[in-house]
Design a protein around this motif. Structure first.
Motif, PDB file in Angstrom:
ATOM      1  N   ASP A  92      25.570  -0.745 -11.255  1.00  0.00           N
ATOM      2  CA  ASP A  92      24.149  -0.580 -11.595  1.00  0.00           C
ATOM      3  C   ASP A  92      23.953   0.462 -12.684  1.00  0.00           C
ATOM      4  O   ASP A  92      23.121   0.289 -13.575  1.00  0.00           O
ATOM      5  N   GLN A  93      24.712   1.555 -12.620  1.00  0.00           N
ATOM      6  CA  GLN A  93      24.604   2.593 -13.646  1.00  0.00           C
ATOM      7  C   GLN A  93      25.851   3.459 -13.637  1.00  0.00           C
ATOM      8  O   GLN A  93      26.576   3.524 -12.646  1.00  0.00           O
ATOM      9  N   GLU A 123      23.286   0.830 -17.830  1.00  0.00           N
ATOM     10  CA  GLU A 123      22.661   2.115 -18.140  1.00  0.00           C
ATOM     11  C   GLU A 123      23.665   3.250 -17.950  1.00  0.00           C
ATOM     12  O   GLU A 123      24.383   3.293 -16.957  1.00  0.00           O
ATOM     13  N   LYS A 177      21.772   2.287  -5.354  1.00  0.00           N
ATOM     14  CA  LYS A 177      22.513   1.696  -6.468  1.00  0.00           C
ATOM     15  C   LYS A 177      24.022   1.857  -6.314  1.00  0.00           C
ATOM     16  O   LYS A 177      24.496   2.716  -5.570  1.00  0.00           O
ATOM     17  N   ASN A 179      26.932   3.175  -8.271  1.00  0.00           N
ATOM     18  CA  ASN A 179      27.071   4.147  -9.351  1.00  0.00           C
ATOM     19  C   ASN A 179      28.545   4.362  -9.678  1.00  0.00           C
ATOM     20  O   ASN A 179      29.378   4.440  -8.791  1.00  0.00           O
TER      21      ASN A 179
END
Length: 314
Positions: A92-93, A123, A177, A179
């Motif tokens: 997700d990031q 991202e 999320k 990560n």
């Protein structure tokens, strides 16, 4: 059965199913991925289909298929330039940890990482770590880098993992999320994870004073489920970061500040080199684009293999 790869040791994979049970799995034969020659066909974060087999009362899994990836972070293998290494998948990031001088994180490394993430629409949040250890000059350099990347639009946070400064800001961004934490060895990934989730007790090591480099504490990527409804993928310290499979014409699209100006260039296929009426070069001359970013762009455009092998400290 279907599960998510939580750890890879090269030949065995720890896979977690939806009911929370872990199985040790291996591959039988070779899994081919479309158009991607990788040193590791299965990566942490992959969703895989596997079958169970029992030998001597020990139940293990055989991975049959990798489900289609939503995204992944990939780099050139430093020793095998024609192959790639997938660092993690279905992210997700990413939090990219940056340190100024212990060890130094060069802008060429940061920019190559950001370009790859942009290409897969992942991202990236820049964490400027070890705020507590810098003198005035280093603080000045940190503030300058923070200015460069926040002006482009990247989210940046100045932190100290050991002093717990702004760790709560990082934690809030992680909730709900998957990560990934990345950066050179020694930038404080394990220290930050321990500050976020003290119960994990990940190993940390001191920086080598002789070479100002980190010593590897994470050998393989591994995913952890945290107590505050977040997952984290801890990765080995990345040395060089080679950009993979980009056409020259598309490289500038992954520099957001270049892409924003692209339509103002005289030529629609402008490479921002020596073309007349180039909006990117004009912005560079007016200090609206950082020279370090343009230099990184040129290195990627020219396929400067020597650079990605020397943007780290041995």
């Amino acid at each position: 059965m279907i599960g998510t790869v939580y750890k890879s040791t090269g030949s065995w994979y720890s896979v977690k199913t939806s009911n929370g049970k872990f199985y040790e799995c291996r591959m039988k034969g070779k899994l081919r991925l479309k158009g991607l020659k990788s040193t590791n066909p299965v990566a942490v974060g992959d969703h895989v289909v596997f079958e169970l087999e029992k030998k001597n009362d020990v139940e293990t899994g055989i991975i049959k298929r990798i489900e289609e990836r939503r995204n992944y972070i990939v780099r050139k293998s430093v020793n095998l330039s024609k192959q790639t290494h997938i660092i993690a998948a279905n992210i997700d990031q990413v939090f990219l940890l940056v340190t100024i001088n212990n060890p130094p994180t060069l802008t060429s490394f940061i920019d190559r990482f950001l370009v790859t993430a942009e290409a897969y629409s992942i991202e990236v949040i820049l964490l400027f770590n070890k705020l507590d250890s810098y003198n005035d000059d280093a603080i000045g350099e940190l503030k300058y880098l923070n200015h460069i990347y926040s002006k482009i639009g990247y989210k940046t946070i100045e932190i100290s993992a050991t002093e717990n400064h702004n760790v709560s800001k990082v934690k809030n961004l992680m909730i709900g999320k998957v990560n990934m934490f990345a950066g050179h060895s020694g930038v404080g990934k394990s220290s930050l994870i321990n500050a976020l989730e003290p119960g994990l007790n990940l190993k940390t090591k001191e920086i080598s004073s002789q070479h100002m480099q980190g010593q590897h504490t994470t050998t393989f990527a591994e995913m952890y489920d945290l107590s505050f409804e977040a997952s984290i993928i801890d990765t080995p310290g990345i040395k060089g970061f080679g950009v993979v499979d980009m056409e020259r014409e598309e490289v500038s699209d992954y520099f957001p500040e270049f892409f924003k100006l692209k339509s103002q260039c005289k030529f629609h296929n402008c490479l921002h080199l020596k073309e007349p009426k180039c909006a990117v070069k004009e912005a560079l001359d007016n200090d609206d684009i950082a020279y370090s970013r343009y230099r990184s762009y040129l290195q990627i455009l020219e396929g400067d293999e020597s650079q990605y092998r020397t943007d780290y400290w041995e």
